[in-house]
Write a protein that holds these residues in place. Structure first.
Motif, PDB file in Angstrom:
ATOM      1  N   PHE A  31      39.062  50.168  38.059  1.00  0.00           N
ATOM      2  CA  PHE A  31      39.515  49.567  39.314  1.00  0.00           C
ATOM      3  C   PHE A  31      39.522  50.566  40.464  1.00  0.00           C
ATOM      4  O   PHE A  31      39.364  50.182  41.619  1.00  0.00           O
ATOM      5  N   SER A  35      37.279  49.640  43.673  1.00  0.00           N
ATOM      6  CA  SER A  35      37.949  49.664  44.977  1.00  0.00           C
ATOM      7  C   SER A  35      37.241  50.615  45.942  1.00  0.00           C
ATOM      8  O   SER A  35      37.060  50.290  47.121  1.00  0.00           O
ATOM      9  N   TYR A  64      49.814  42.124  46.205  1.00  0.00           N
ATOM     10  CA  TYR A  64      49.868  42.423  44.776  1.00  0.00           C
ATOM     11  C   TYR A  64      51.303  42.675  44.328  1.00  0.00           C
ATOM     12  O   TYR A  64      51.732  42.179  43.274  1.00  0.00           O
ATOM     13  N   SER A 113      40.971  41.446  32.854  1.00  0.00           N
ATOM     14  CA  SER A 113      41.280  41.858  34.221  1.00  0.00           C
ATOM     15  C   SER A 113      40.033  41.857  35.107  1.00  0.00           C
ATOM     16  O   SER A 113      40.122  41.539  36.298  1.00  0.00           O
ATOM     17  N   LEU A 114      38.865  42.162  34.559  1.00  0.00           N
ATOM     18  CA  LEU A 114      37.626  42.083  35.341  1.00  0.00           C
ATOM     19  C   LEU A 114      37.304  40.636  35.709  1.00  0.00           C
ATOM     20  O   LEU A 114      36.878  40.359  36.835  1.00  0.00           O
ATOM     21  N   SER A 117      39.586  39.612  38.447  1.00  0.00           N
ATOM     22  CA  SER A 117      39.180  40.271  39.691  1.00  0.00           C
ATOM     23  C   SER A 117      37.989  39.564  40.326  1.00  0.00           C
ATOM     24  O   SER A 117      37.932  39.392  41.550  1.00  0.00           O
ATOM     25  N   PHE A 121      37.867  37.783  43.908  1.00  0.00           N
ATOM     26  CA  PHE A 121      36.874  38.171  44.920  1.00  0.00           C
ATOM     27  C   PHE A 121      36.236  36.940  45.547  1.00  0.00           C
ATOM     28  O   PHE A 121      36.193  36.802  46.777  1.00  0.00           O
ATOM     29  N   LEU A 136      40.674  42.943  48.873  1.00  0.00           N
ATOM     30  CA  LEU A 136      40.752  42.991  47.411  1.00  0.00           C
ATOM     31  C   LEU A 136      41.045  44.392  46.880  1.00  0.00           C
ATOM     32  O   LEU A 136      41.809  44.524  45.914  1.00  0.00           O
ATOM     33  N   LEU A 140      43.649  45.537  43.909  1.00  0.00           N
ATOM     34  CA  LEU A 140      43.238  46.292  42.722  1.00  0.00           C
ATOM     35  C   LEU A 140      43.953  47.636  42.623  1.00  0.00           C
ATOM     36  O   LEU A 140      44.377  48.040  41.534  1.00  0.00           O
ATOM     37  N   TYR A 143      47.426  47.008  41.534  1.00  0.00           N
ATOM     38  CA  TYR A 143      47.492  46.837  40.077  1.00  0.00           C
ATOM     39  C   TYR A 143      47.383  48.182  39.370  1.00  0.00           C
ATOM     40  O   TYR A 143      48.130  48.465  38.416  1.00  0.00           O
TER      41      TYR A 143
END
Length: 200
Positions: A31, A35, A64, A113-114, A117, A121, A136, A140, A143
């Motif tokens: 992440f 990012s 978040y 988690s991907l 994400s 997105f 985003l 991330l 997180y």
């Protein structure tokens, strides 16, 4: 009584059980990298100004922290009124409360988690367009910061003073004294706002 260093089991299937374990470095690297790329694309490719990028990033981080608080309070600690709810609570969070020093269960599995994400997105891109490239990463990195703080408070003894000591005490109270309070892990901000700060 279970030892803190012991490890619970979620699935009988050994393959599924293996997938529930994640080394903390994996999501931090993944992440962090995603990012960095998105922030680079926000400025260099999409042409967002530095100030707008920073504001969107901070907004994503704040969102978040609110999501973290709400999920911890209302999903991970929901009333176990049915067998299904009881199973969900144990799978999502109960196993962590029973085995708080299990280092491999402090992060979601990378594929999960991907996938989340990617959904975020495209959902945010639909709503805010190219601003997603700066927004985003805030989520991330939020997180990732949660994972880092959570890992640290469960695996290291804190110094006598400092922010880490504050995090350590706050989360320790949630685990061992008042599980109905102190839901914020990466920040006590929303505990202060929603009046769930622990009684000391």
């Amino acid at each position: 009584m279970l030892k803190e260093s012991s490890s619970g089991r979620i699935f009988k299937n050994p393959i599924l059980e293996k997938l529930t374990r994640t080394h903390i470095s994996a999501p931090l690297i993944v992440f962090g990298g995603i990012s960095f790329y998105l922030l680079y694309a926000a400025i260099a490719v999409k042409g967002l100004s530095f100030i707008i990028t920073v504001m969107l990033f901070v907004s994503g981080w704040l969102l978040y922290s609110l999501i973290e608080y709400m999920m911890h309070r209302y999903l991970f600690h929901m009333e176990e009124s049915t067998p299904v709810r009881k199973r969900l609570v144990y799978t999502f969070h109960g196993v962590h409360h029973q085995h708080p020093r299990d280092k491999d269960r402090l992060a979601m599995p990378i594929p999960v988690s991907l996938a989340l994400s990617a959904i975020l997105f495209f959902a945010f891109q639909f709503v805010i367009g190219d601003y997603v490239y700066a927004f985003l990463p805030g989520i991330l990195i939020g997180y990732a910061s949660y994972l880092w703080v959570h890992y640290m408070v469960h695996t290291f003894q804190p110094p006598k003073k400092g922010i880490f000591k504050i995090w350590w005490i706050h989360h320790g109270i949630h685990h061992y004294k008042q599980p109905e309070r102190a839901f914020g892990v990466s920040s006590p901000l929303w505990d202060m706002i929603f009046r769930t700060m622990p009684d000391r």
